[in-house]
Design a protein around this motif. Structure first.
Motif, PDB file in Angstrom:
ATOM      1  N   THR A  11      -8.956  -1.767 -17.260  1.00  0.00           N
ATOM      2  CA  THR A  11      -9.426  -0.445 -16.849  1.00  0.00           C
ATOM      3  C   THR A  11      -9.276  -0.267 -15.344  1.00  0.00           C
ATOM      4  OG1 THR A  11     -11.003  -0.335 -18.684  1.00  0.00           O
ATOM      5  CG2 THR A  11     -11.409   1.113 -16.810  1.00  0.00           C
ATOM      6  N   LEU A  12      -9.696  -1.272 -14.583  1.00  0.00           N
ATOM      7  CA  LEU A  12      -9.600  -1.184 -13.122  1.00  0.00           C
ATOM      8  C   LEU A  12      -8.170  -1.354 -12.638  1.00  0.00           C
ATOM      9  CD1 LEU A  12     -12.796  -3.023 -11.858  1.00  0.00           C
ATOM     10  CD2 LEU A  12     -12.134  -0.658 -11.392  1.00  0.00           C
ATOM     11  N   ALA A  13      -7.358  -2.121 -13.362  1.00  0.00           N
ATOM     12  CA  ALA A  13      -5.969  -2.316 -12.942  1.00  0.00           C
ATOM     13  C   ALA A  13      -5.165  -1.030 -13.018  1.00  0.00           C
ATOM     14  CB  ALA A  13      -5.302  -3.406 -13.793  1.00  0.00           C
ATOM     15  N   VAL A  14      -5.509  -0.168 -13.994  1.00  0.00           N
ATOM     16  CA  VAL A  14      -4.726   1.053 -14.158  1.00  0.00           C
ATOM     17  C   VAL A  14      -5.399   2.286 -13.568  1.00  0.00           C
ATOM     18  CG1 VAL A  14      -3.659   0.156 -16.246  1.00  0.00           C
ATOM     19  CG2 VAL A  14      -5.649   1.609 -16.457  1.00  0.00           C
ATOM     20  N   ALA A  15      -6.705   2.198 -13.298  1.00  0.00           N
ATOM     21  CA  ALA A  15      -7.443   3.379 -12.845  1.00  0.00           C
ATOM     22  C   ALA A  15      -6.853   4.038 -11.603  1.00  0.00           C
ATOM     23  CB  ALA A  15      -8.908   3.020 -12.613  1.00  0.00           C
ATOM     24  N   VAL A  69     -19.169  -3.513  -9.564  1.00  0.00           N
ATOM     25  CA  VAL A  69     -19.883  -2.236  -9.670  1.00  0.00           C
ATOM     26  C   VAL A  69     -19.371  -1.255  -8.621  1.00  0.00           C
ATOM     27  CG1 VAL A  69     -22.129  -1.115  -9.387  1.00  0.00           C
ATOM     28  CG2 VAL A  69     -21.940  -3.227 -10.731  1.00  0.00           C
ATOM     29  N   ALA A  70     -19.146  -1.750  -7.395  1.00  0.00           N
ATOM     30  CA  ALA A  70     -18.645  -0.884  -6.322  1.00  0.00           C
ATOM     31  C   ALA A  70     -17.244  -0.377  -6.638  1.00  0.00           C
ATOM     32  CB  ALA A  70     -18.652  -1.640  -4.996  1.00  0.00           C
ATOM     33  N   ALA A  71     -16.381  -1.253  -7.179  1.00  0.00           N
ATOM     34  CA  ALA A  71     -15.011  -0.855  -7.510  1.00  0.00           C
ATOM     35  C   ALA A  71     -14.996   0.198  -8.612  1.00  0.00           C
ATOM     36  CB  ALA A  71     -14.200  -2.074  -7.931  1.00  0.00           C
ATOM     37  N   MET A  72     -15.809   0.012  -9.617  1.00  0.00           N
ATOM     38  CA  MET A  72     -15.884   0.997 -10.689  1.00  0.00           C
ATOM     39  C   MET A  72     -16.359   2.340 -10.140  1.00  0.00           C
ATOM     40  SD  MET A  72     -15.015  -0.274 -13.750  1.00  0.00           S
ATOM     41  CE  MET A  72     -15.963   0.552 -15.040  1.00  0.00           C
ATOM     42  N   THR A  73     -17.390   2.304  -9.319  1.00  0.00           N
ATOM     43  CA  THR A  73     -17.931   3.536  -8.746  1.00  0.00           C
ATOM     44  C   THR A  73     -16.913   4.230  -7.867  1.00  0.00           C
ATOM     45  OG1 THR A  73     -20.157   2.568  -8.794  1.00  0.00           O
ATOM     46  CG2 THR A  73     -19.817   4.493  -7.377  1.00  0.00           C
ATOM     47  N   ASP A  74     -16.217   3.456  -7.027  1.00  0.00           N
ATOM     48  CA  ASP A  74     -15.206   4.028  -6.136  1.00  0.00           C
ATOM     49  C   ASP A  74     -14.077   4.706  -6.898  1.00  0.00           C
ATOM     50  OD1 ASP A  74     -16.640   3.123  -3.995  1.00  0.00           O
ATOM     51  OD2 ASP A  74     -15.372   1.376  -3.588  1.00  0.00           O
ATOM     52  N   ASN A  75     -13.812   4.230  -8.106  1.00  0.00           N
ATOM     53  CA  ASN A  75     -12.738   4.808  -8.912  1.00  0.00           C
ATOM     54  C   ASN A  75     -13.252   5.840  -9.916  1.00  0.00           C
ATOM     55  OD1 ASN A  75      -9.895   3.463  -8.512  1.00  0.00           O
ATOM     56  ND2 ASN A  75     -11.394   1.818  -8.223  1.00  0.00           N
ATOM     57  N   GLY A  76     -14.506   6.245  -9.748  1.00  0.00           N
ATOM     58  CA  GLY A  76     -15.059   7.282 -10.599  1.00  0.00           C
ATOM     59  C   GLY A  76     -15.313   6.846 -12.026  1.00  0.00           C
ATOM     60  N   LEU A  77     -15.547   5.546 -12.230  1.00  0.00           N
ATOM     61  CA  LEU A  77     -15.762   5.009 -13.566  1.00  0.00           C
ATOM     62  C   LEU A  77     -17.210   4.520 -13.700  1.00  0.00           C
ATOM     63  CD1 LEU A  77     -12.490   2.882 -13.728  1.00  0.00           C
ATOM     64  CD2 LEU A  77     -12.875   5.068 -14.877  1.00  0.00           C
ATOM     65  N   PRO A  78     -17.910   4.929 -14.724  1.00  0.00           N
ATOM     66  CA  PRO A  78     -19.295   4.463 -14.909  1.00  0.00           C
ATOM     67  C   PRO A  78     -19.311   3.020 -15.413  1.00  0.00           C
ATOM     68  CG  PRO A  78     -18.655   5.897 -16.723  1.00  0.00           C
ATOM     69  CD  PRO A  78     -17.499   5.881 -15.772  1.00  0.00           C
ATOM     70  N   LEU A  86      -7.783  -4.822  -5.421  1.00  0.00           N
ATOM     71  CA  LEU A  86      -7.494  -3.406  -5.639  1.00  0.00           C
ATOM     72  C   LEU A  86      -6.945  -2.705  -4.393  1.00  0.00           C
ATOM     73  CD1 LEU A  86     -10.352  -2.057  -7.940  1.00  0.00           C
ATOM     74  CD2 LEU A  86      -7.898  -2.039  -8.402  1.00  0.00           C
ATOM     75  N   PRO A  87      -7.393  -3.070  -3.174  1.00  0.00           N
ATOM     76  CA  PRO A  87      -6.818  -2.414  -1.999  1.00  0.00           C
ATOM     77  C   PRO A  87      -5.311  -2.603  -1.860  1.00  0.00           C
ATOM     78  CG  PRO A  87      -8.866  -3.501  -1.410  1.00  0.00           C
ATOM     79  CD  PRO A  87      -8.543  -3.926  -2.813  1.00  0.00           C
ATOM     80  N   LYS A  88      -4.752  -3.630  -2.518  1.00  0.00           N
ATOM     81  CA  LYS A  88      -3.311  -3.880  -2.442  1.00  0.00           C
ATOM     82  C   LYS A  88      -2.544  -3.206  -3.574  1.00  0.00           C
ATOM     83  CE  LYS A  88      -4.053  -8.443  -0.366  1.00  0.00           C
ATOM     84  NZ  LYS A  88      -3.789  -9.899  -0.522  1.00  0.00           N
ATOM     85  N   MET A  89      -3.250  -2.503  -4.440  1.00  0.00           N
ATOM     86  CA  MET A  89      -2.616  -1.929  -5.628  1.00  0.00           C
ATOM     87  C   MET A  89      -1.404  -1.073  -5.294  1.00  0.00           C
ATOM     88  SD  MET A  89      -2.451  -1.283  -8.905  1.00  0.00           S
ATOM     89  CE  MET A  89      -3.995  -1.724  -9.703  1.00  0.00           C
ATOM     90  N   GLU A  90      -1.558  -0.155  -4.360  1.00  0.00           N
ATOM     91  CA  GLU A  90      -0.462   0.765  -4.049  1.00  0.00           C
ATOM     92  C   GLU A  90       0.767   0.011  -3.581  1.00  0.00           C
ATOM     93  OE1 GLU A  90       0.373   4.913  -1.581  1.00  0.00           O
ATOM     94  OE2 GLU A  90      -1.493   3.795  -1.251  1.00  0.00           O
ATOM     95  N   THR A  91       0.572  -0.954  -2.681  1.00  0.00           N
ATOM     96  CA  THR A  91       1.703  -1.712  -2.143  1.00  0.00           C
ATOM     97  C   THR A  91       2.350  -2.588  -3.203  1.00  0.00           C
ATOM     98  OG1 THR A  91       0.715  -1.737   0.052  1.00  0.00           O
ATOM     99  CG2 THR A  91       2.396  -3.393  -0.400  1.00  0.00           C
ATOM    100  N   GLU A  92       1.534  -3.350  -3.944  1.00  0.00           N
ATOM    101  CA  GLU A  92       2.080  -4.303  -4.909  1.00  0.00           C
ATOM    102  C   GLU A  92       2.780  -3.607  -6.070  1.00  0.00           C
ATOM    103  OE1 GLU A  92       2.323  -7.558  -4.870  1.00  0.00           O
ATOM    104  OE2 GLU A  92       1.374  -7.734  -2.909  1.00  0.00           O
ATOM    105  N   PHE A  93       2.154  -2.580  -6.625  1.00  0.00           N
ATOM    106  CA  PHE A  93       2.790  -1.885  -7.744  1.00  0.00           C
ATOM    107  C   PHE A  93       4.036  -1.142  -7.270  1.00  0.00           C
ATOM    108  CE2 PHE A  93       3.253   1.211 -11.196  1.00  0.00           C
ATOM    109  CZ  PHE A  93       3.161   0.349 -12.278  1.00  0.00           C
ATOM    110  N   GLY A  94       3.977  -0.607  -6.045  1.00  0.00           N
ATOM    111  CA  GLY A  94       5.150   0.052  -5.481  1.00  0.00           C
ATOM    112  C   GLY A  94       6.331  -0.898  -5.360  1.00  0.00           C
ATOM    113  N   LYS A  95       6.052  -2.147  -4.959  1.00  0.00           N
ATOM    114  CA  LYS A  95       7.132  -3.148  -4.856  1.00  0.00           C
ATOM    115  C   LYS A  95       7.719  -3.460  -6.230  1.00  0.00           C
ATOM    116  CE  LYS A  95       5.449  -5.606  -0.734  1.00  0.00           C
ATOM    117  NZ  LYS A  95       4.835  -6.890  -0.265  1.00  0.00           N
ATOM    118  N   LEU A  96       6.839  -3.594  -7.227  1.00  0.00           N
ATOM    119  CA  LEU A  96       7.324  -3.857  -8.576  1.00  0.00           C
ATOM    120  C   LEU A  96       8.274  -2.766  -9.055  1.00  0.00           C
ATOM    121  CD1 LEU A  96       4.108  -5.102 -10.423  1.00  0.00           C
ATOM    122  CD2 LEU A  96       6.193  -6.405 -10.077  1.00  0.00           C
ATOM    123  N   VAL A  97       7.854  -1.531  -8.879  1.00  0.00           N
ATOM    124  CA  VAL A  97       8.678  -0.405  -9.335  1.00  0.00           C
ATOM    125  C   VAL A  97       9.973  -0.334  -8.529  1.00  0.00           C
ATOM    126  CG1 VAL A  97       8.795   2.108  -9.521  1.00  0.00           C
ATOM    127  CG2 VAL A  97       6.706   0.904 -10.197  1.00  0.00           C
TER     128      VAL A  97
END
Length: 307
Positions: A145-149, A121-130, A209-220
Protein backbone atom coordinates in the motif's frame (compact mmCIF):
# COMPACT_ATOMS: atom_id res chain seq x y z
CA UNK A 1 17.79 -7.86 7.61
CA UNK A 2 17.83 -4.89 5.28
CA UNK A 3 15.22 -4.68 2.52
CA UNK A 4 15.81 -1.36 0.72
CA UNK A 5 13.29 0.44 -1.41
CA UNK A 6 14.52 -1.34 -4.53
CA UNK A 7 12.89 -4.47 -3.14
CA UNK A 8 9.57 -2.72 -2.65
CA UNK A 9 9.75 -1.35 -6.17
CA UNK A 10 10.69 -4.76 -7.51
CA UNK A 11 7.69 -6.25 -5.76
CA UNK A 12 5.50 -3.58 -7.32
CA UNK A 13 6.76 -4.41 -10.79
CA UNK A 14 6.39 -8.12 -10.18
CA UNK A 15 2.78 -8.18 -9.00
CA UNK A 16 0.36 -7.12 -11.70
CA UNK A 17 -2.53 -6.70 -9.27
CA UNK A 18 -0.68 -4.60 -6.73
CA UNK A 19 -0.90 -1.11 -8.26
CA UNK A 20 -4.68 -1.23 -8.45
CA UNK A 21 -4.94 -1.90 -4.73
CA UNK A 22 -3.93 1.50 -3.48
CA UNK A 23 -3.11 3.82 -6.34
CA UNK A 24 -4.24 7.39 -5.78
CA UNK A 25 -5.88 9.36 -8.58
CA UNK A 26 -3.30 11.10 -10.72
CA UNK A 27 -3.34 14.69 -11.90
CA UNK A 28 -4.36 15.09 -15.52
CA UNK A 29 -2.27 17.74 -17.25
CA UNK A 30 -1.45 17.21 -20.93
CA UNK A 31 1.56 14.85 -20.86
CA UNK A 32 4.81 15.54 -22.66
CA UNK A 33 5.51 12.78 -25.20
CA UNK A 34 8.58 10.68 -24.47
CA UNK A 35 9.84 8.12 -26.98
CA UNK A 36 10.80 4.79 -25.38
CA UNK A 37 12.57 1.76 -26.82
CA UNK A 38 12.18 -1.07 -24.27
CA UNK A 39 13.79 -4.45 -24.84
CA UNK A 40 12.05 -7.31 -26.64
CA UNK A 41 13.20 -10.92 -27.00
CA UNK A 42 12.08 -13.84 -29.14
CA UNK A 43 12.04 -17.62 -28.75
CA UNK A 44 11.20 -19.66 -31.82
CA UNK A 45 11.30 -22.98 -33.59
CA UNK A 46 10.05 -24.11 -36.99
CA UNK A 47 6.37 -23.30 -36.41
CA UNK A 48 6.17 -21.31 -33.16
CA UNK A 49 7.29 -17.79 -32.26
CA UNK A 50 7.13 -16.43 -28.70
CA UNK A 51 7.96 -12.78 -28.01
CA UNK A 52 9.03 -11.83 -24.49
CA UNK A 53 8.44 -8.27 -23.30
CA UNK A 54 9.20 -6.75 -19.91
CA UNK A 55 6.32 -4.70 -18.55
CA UNK A 56 5.93 -1.86 -16.08
CA UNK A 57 2.53 -1.98 -14.43
CA UNK A 58 2.14 1.78 -13.94
CA UNK A 59 3.56 4.52 -16.18
CA UNK A 60 3.14 8.21 -16.79
CA UNK A 61 0.92 9.08 -19.75
CA UNK A 62 2.88 10.16 -22.78
CA UNK A 63 5.57 7.45 -22.75
CA UNK A 64 5.49 6.14 -26.31
CA UNK A 65 6.50 2.45 -26.08
CA UNK A 66 3.74 0.63 -27.98
CA UNK A 67 5.20 1.15 -31.45
CA UNK A 68 8.07 -0.03 -33.66
CA UNK A 69 9.28 -3.55 -32.72
CA UNK A 70 6.88 -3.99 -29.81
CA UNK A 71 3.79 -3.10 -31.83
CA UNK A 72 4.92 -5.15 -34.83
CA UNK A 73 5.52 -8.21 -32.67
CA UNK A 74 2.18 -7.76 -30.91
CA UNK A 75 0.37 -7.43 -34.24
CA UNK A 76 1.90 -10.72 -35.43
CA UNK A 77 0.78 -12.57 -32.29
CA UNK A 78 -2.29 -14.78 -32.13
CA UNK A 79 -2.44 -14.69 -28.32
CA UNK A 80 -1.48 -12.29 -25.52
CA UNK A 81 -0.03 -13.85 -22.36
CA UNK A 82 0.22 -11.82 -19.14
CA UNK A 83 1.34 -12.68 -15.62
CA UNK A 84 -2.29 -12.58 -14.61
CA UNK A 85 -5.63 -11.72 -16.15
CA UNK A 86 -6.65 -9.15 -13.56
CA UNK A 87 -10.08 -9.59 -11.94
CA UNK A 88 -12.37 -6.61 -11.56
CA UNK A 89 -11.86 -4.40 -8.53
CA UNK A 90 -14.69 -5.94 -6.47
CA UNK A 91 -13.38 -9.46 -7.01
CA UNK A 92 -9.84 -8.37 -6.16
CA UNK A 93 -10.99 -6.73 -2.94
CA UNK A 94 -12.86 -9.90 -2.02
CA UNK A 95 -9.70 -11.94 -2.54
CA UNK A 96 -7.69 -9.48 -0.45
CA UNK A 97 -10.15 -9.76 2.40
CA UNK A 98 -9.62 -13.49 2.37
CA UNK A 99 -5.85 -13.55 1.90
CA UNK A 100 -4.39 -10.40 3.46
CA UNK A 101 -6.30 -10.22 6.75
CA UNK A 102 -4.73 -11.74 9.86
CA UNK A 103 -7.75 -12.78 11.96
CA UNK A 104 -5.78 -14.26 14.86
CA UNK A 105 -2.78 -11.97 15.29
CA UNK A 106 -2.41 -8.69 17.17
CA UNK A 107 -3.13 -5.39 15.36
CA UNK A 108 -0.55 -4.58 12.71
CA UNK A 109 0.86 -1.57 14.56
CA UNK A 110 1.54 -3.75 17.62
CA UNK A 111 3.76 -6.02 15.52
CA UNK A 112 6.14 -3.10 15.02
CA UNK A 113 8.67 -1.80 17.51
CA UNK A 114 8.15 1.71 18.86
CA UNK A 115 10.29 3.73 16.42
CA UNK A 116 9.20 1.87 13.25
CA UNK A 117 5.58 2.07 14.45
CA UNK A 118 5.75 5.85 14.76
CA UNK A 119 7.40 6.13 11.34
CA UNK A 120 4.76 3.86 9.79
CA UNK A 121 1.85 5.84 11.25
CA UNK A 122 3.45 9.10 10.06
CA UNK A 123 4.03 7.71 6.55
CA UNK A 124 0.45 6.52 6.24
CA UNK A 125 -0.85 9.88 7.45
CA UNK A 126 1.43 11.83 5.12
CA UNK A 127 0.08 9.84 2.18
CA UNK A 128 -3.53 10.39 3.18
CA UNK A 129 -4.07 6.78 4.26
CA UNK A 130 -5.82 5.88 7.53
CA UNK A 131 -3.39 3.55 9.28
CA UNK A 132 -6.18 2.25 11.52
CA UNK A 133 -7.91 0.75 8.46
CA UNK A 134 -5.02 -1.71 8.00
CA UNK A 135 -4.76 -2.86 11.60
CA UNK A 136 -6.28 -6.25 10.79
CA UNK A 137 -4.06 -6.79 7.73
CA UNK A 138 -0.74 -8.56 7.44
CA UNK A 139 2.41 -6.39 7.14
CA UNK A 140 2.99 -7.15 3.44
CA UNK A 141 -0.31 -5.49 2.56
CA UNK A 142 0.70 -2.30 4.33
CA UNK A 143 4.10 -2.44 2.62
CA UNK A 144 2.58 -2.65 -0.86
CA UNK A 145 0.00 0.00 0.00
CA UNK A 146 2.76 2.44 0.94
CA UNK A 147 5.00 1.38 -1.96
CA UNK A 148 2.37 2.37 -4.51
CA UNK A 149 0.57 5.20 -2.69
CA UNK A 150 2.92 8.02 -3.82
CA UNK A 151 2.95 6.94 -7.47
CA UNK A 152 -0.42 8.47 -8.34
CA UNK A 153 0.71 11.81 -6.94
CA UNK A 154 3.84 11.55 -9.08
CA UNK A 155 1.75 11.10 -12.23
CA UNK A 156 1.95 7.32 -12.68
CA UNK A 157 -1.31 5.62 -13.62
CA UNK A 158 -2.35 2.03 -14.16
CA UNK A 159 -4.23 2.87 -17.36
CA UNK A 160 -0.92 3.90 -18.97
CA UNK A 161 0.80 0.72 -17.76
CA UNK A 162 1.81 -2.02 -20.14
CA UNK A 163 -0.84 -4.58 -19.12
CA UNK A 164 -3.73 -2.18 -19.51
CA UNK A 165 -2.56 -0.99 -22.93
CA UNK A 166 -1.91 -4.51 -24.20
CA UNK A 167 -5.18 -5.83 -22.82
CA UNK A 168 -7.20 -3.13 -24.57
CA UNK A 169 -5.32 -3.73 -27.82
CA UNK A 170 -5.86 -7.50 -27.60
CA UNK A 171 -9.55 -7.09 -26.88
CA UNK A 172 -9.92 -4.69 -29.81
CA UNK A 173 -8.16 -7.16 -32.12
CA UNK A 174 -10.04 -10.19 -30.80
CA UNK A 175 -6.88 -11.86 -29.50
CA UNK A 176 -7.27 -14.36 -26.63
CA UNK A 177 -5.66 -13.30 -23.34
CA UNK A 178 -4.07 -15.93 -21.11
CA UNK A 179 -2.66 -15.61 -17.58
CA UNK A 180 0.45 -17.45 -16.40
CA UNK A 181 -0.85 -17.17 -12.82
CA UNK A 182 -4.07 -16.43 -10.99
CA UNK A 183 -4.73 -13.49 -8.69
CA UNK A 184 -4.80 -15.90 -5.73
CA UNK A 185 -1.36 -17.18 -6.65
CA UNK A 186 0.12 -13.69 -7.01
CA UNK A 187 -1.28 -12.50 -3.70
CA UNK A 188 -0.15 -15.76 -2.13
CA UNK A 189 3.49 -15.03 -2.93
CA UNK A 190 3.39 -12.10 -0.51
CA UNK A 191 1.10 -13.84 1.97
CA UNK A 192 3.49 -16.80 2.40
CA UNK A 193 6.49 -14.63 3.26
CA UNK A 194 7.59 -15.19 6.87
CA UNK A 195 6.23 -12.44 9.09
CA UNK A 196 9.74 -11.20 9.94
CA UNK A 197 10.40 -10.53 6.25
CA UNK A 198 7.00 -8.91 5.84
CA UNK A 199 7.79 -6.53 8.69
CA UNK A 200 11.26 -5.80 7.32
CA UNK A 201 9.71 -5.10 3.93
CA UNK A 202 7.21 -2.69 5.50
CA UNK A 203 9.81 -0.91 7.65
CA UNK A 204 12.23 -0.44 4.76
CA UNK A 205 9.47 0.85 2.49
CA UNK A 206 8.56 3.43 5.12
CA UNK A 207 12.19 4.43 5.70
CA UNK A 208 12.96 4.99 2.04
CA UNK A 209 9.72 6.55 0.83
CA UNK A 210 11.55 9.88 0.33
CA UNK A 211 13.58 8.16 -2.41
CA UNK A 212 10.51 6.82 -4.20
CA UNK A 213 10.42 9.42 -6.96
CA UNK A 214 14.11 9.06 -7.78
CA UNK A 215 14.33 5.26 -7.55
CA UNK A 216 11.15 4.48 -9.47
CA UNK A 217 12.09 7.11 -12.05
CA UNK A 218 15.42 5.34 -12.61
CA UNK A 219 13.67 2.00 -13.03
CA UNK A 220 11.31 3.37 -15.65
CA UNK A 221 14.13 5.23 -17.40
CA UNK A 222 16.29 2.09 -17.65
CA UNK A 223 13.29 0.12 -18.93
CA UNK A 224 12.42 2.78 -21.50
CA UNK A 225 16.00 2.83 -22.81
CA UNK A 226 16.20 -0.95 -23.01
CA UNK A 227 19.15 -0.97 -20.62
CA UNK A 228 18.44 -4.39 -19.20
CA UNK A 229 21.78 -4.92 -17.47
CA UNK A 230 21.42 -1.71 -15.47
CA UNK A 231 17.77 -2.49 -14.79
CA UNK A 232 18.69 -5.95 -13.55
CA UNK A 233 21.37 -4.60 -11.26
CA UNK A 234 19.05 -1.99 -9.80
CA UNK A 235 16.11 -4.31 -9.25
CA UNK A 236 17.80 -7.51 -8.18
CA UNK A 237 20.77 -6.48 -6.03
CA UNK A 238 18.74 -6.18 -2.84
CA UNK A 239 16.71 -9.28 -3.59
CA UNK A 240 19.87 -11.37 -3.97
CA UNK A 241 20.77 -10.31 -0.43
CA UNK A 242 17.44 -11.73 0.81
CA UNK A 243 17.32 -15.25 -0.62
CA UNK A 244 13.81 -16.15 0.56
CA UNK A 245 12.24 -13.07 -0.98
CA UNK A 246 14.16 -13.54 -4.21
CA UNK A 247 13.25 -17.21 -4.36
CA UNK A 248 9.52 -16.62 -3.91
CA UNK A 249 9.01 -13.45 -5.95
CA UNK A 250 11.57 -13.92 -8.72
CA UNK A 251 13.51 -17.11 -9.25
CA UNK A 252 10.82 -19.74 -8.76
CA UNK A 253 8.43 -17.87 -11.00
CA UNK A 254 11.08 -17.36 -13.67
CA UNK A 255 11.75 -21.11 -13.69
CA UNK A 256 8.04 -21.92 -13.90
CA UNK A 257 7.50 -19.52 -16.77
CA UNK A 258 10.52 -20.84 -18.66
CA UNK A 259 9.01 -24.33 -18.47
CA UNK A 260 5.70 -22.91 -19.76
CA UNK A 261 7.47 -21.22 -22.68
CA UNK A 262 9.36 -24.37 -23.60
CA UNK A 263 6.16 -26.40 -23.51
CA UNK A 264 4.33 -23.75 -25.57
CA UNK A 265 6.86 -24.26 -28.39
CA UNK A 266 5.10 -27.57 -29.05
CA UNK A 267 2.00 -25.68 -30.22
CA UNK A 268 2.24 -23.80 -33.54
CA UNK A 269 1.48 -20.09 -33.61
CA UNK A 270 2.76 -16.72 -32.44
CA UNK A 271 2.48 -15.57 -28.82
CA UNK A 272 3.25 -12.23 -27.18
CA UNK A 273 4.24 -12.68 -23.52
CA UNK A 274 4.45 -9.63 -21.23
CA UNK A 275 5.71 -10.09 -17.67
CA UNK A 276 7.19 -7.70 -15.11
CA UNK A 277 10.46 -6.21 -16.33
CA UNK A 278 12.33 -7.68 -13.35
CA UNK A 279 11.74 -11.18 -14.71
CA UNK A 280 13.65 -10.42 -17.92
CA UNK A 281 16.66 -8.70 -16.36
CA UNK A 282 19.40 -9.78 -14.00
CA UNK A 283 20.72 -13.14 -12.79
CA UNK A 284 18.40 -16.16 -13.05
CA UNK A 285 15.98 -14.24 -15.26
CA UNK A 286 13.62 -16.04 -17.63
CA UNK A 287 16.26 -16.03 -20.35
CA UNK A 288 18.76 -17.76 -18.05
CA UNK A 289 16.15 -20.32 -17.07
CA UNK A 290 15.37 -20.98 -20.74
CA UNK A 291 19.07 -21.41 -21.47
CA UNK A 292 19.21 -24.07 -18.75
CA UNK A 293 16.38 -25.82 -20.60
CA UNK A 294 18.39 -25.54 -23.85
CA UNK A 295 16.02 -22.99 -25.33
CA UNK A 296 17.67 -20.02 -27.03
CA UNK A 297 16.44 -16.44 -26.75
CA UNK A 298 17.49 -13.50 -28.92
CA UNK A 299 17.09 -9.75 -28.52
CA UNK A 300 14.79 -8.48 -31.26
CA UNK A 301 15.99 -5.76 -33.60
CA UNK A 302 13.86 -3.62 -35.89
CA UNK A 303 15.24 -5.39 -38.95
CA UNK A 304 14.03 -8.74 -37.61
CA UNK A 305 10.46 -7.47 -38.03
CA UNK A 306 11.01 -5.75 -41.35
CA UNK A 307 11.12 -2.24 -39.87
Amino acid sequence: MNLPLKTALSALLLAAGAPALAQAPAPAPAPALVQADPALWVVKDEDTTIYLFGSVHVLKPGIMWFDDEVKAAFDKADTLVLEMVQPDQNEMMSKLTKIAIDPDGPPLSEKLEAAPRAAYVAAMTDNGLPWQALESFEPWMAGITLAVAPLGKLGYVEDAGVEKVLTKAAQAAGKPIVGLETADEQLGYFDTLPEAQQIAFLNATVAELPKMETEFGKLVDNWAKGETETLGEQMNASMEATPELARILLFNRNANWAKWIKARLDTPGTVFVAVGAGHLAGPKDVQDQLKALRVETARVKAADLGL
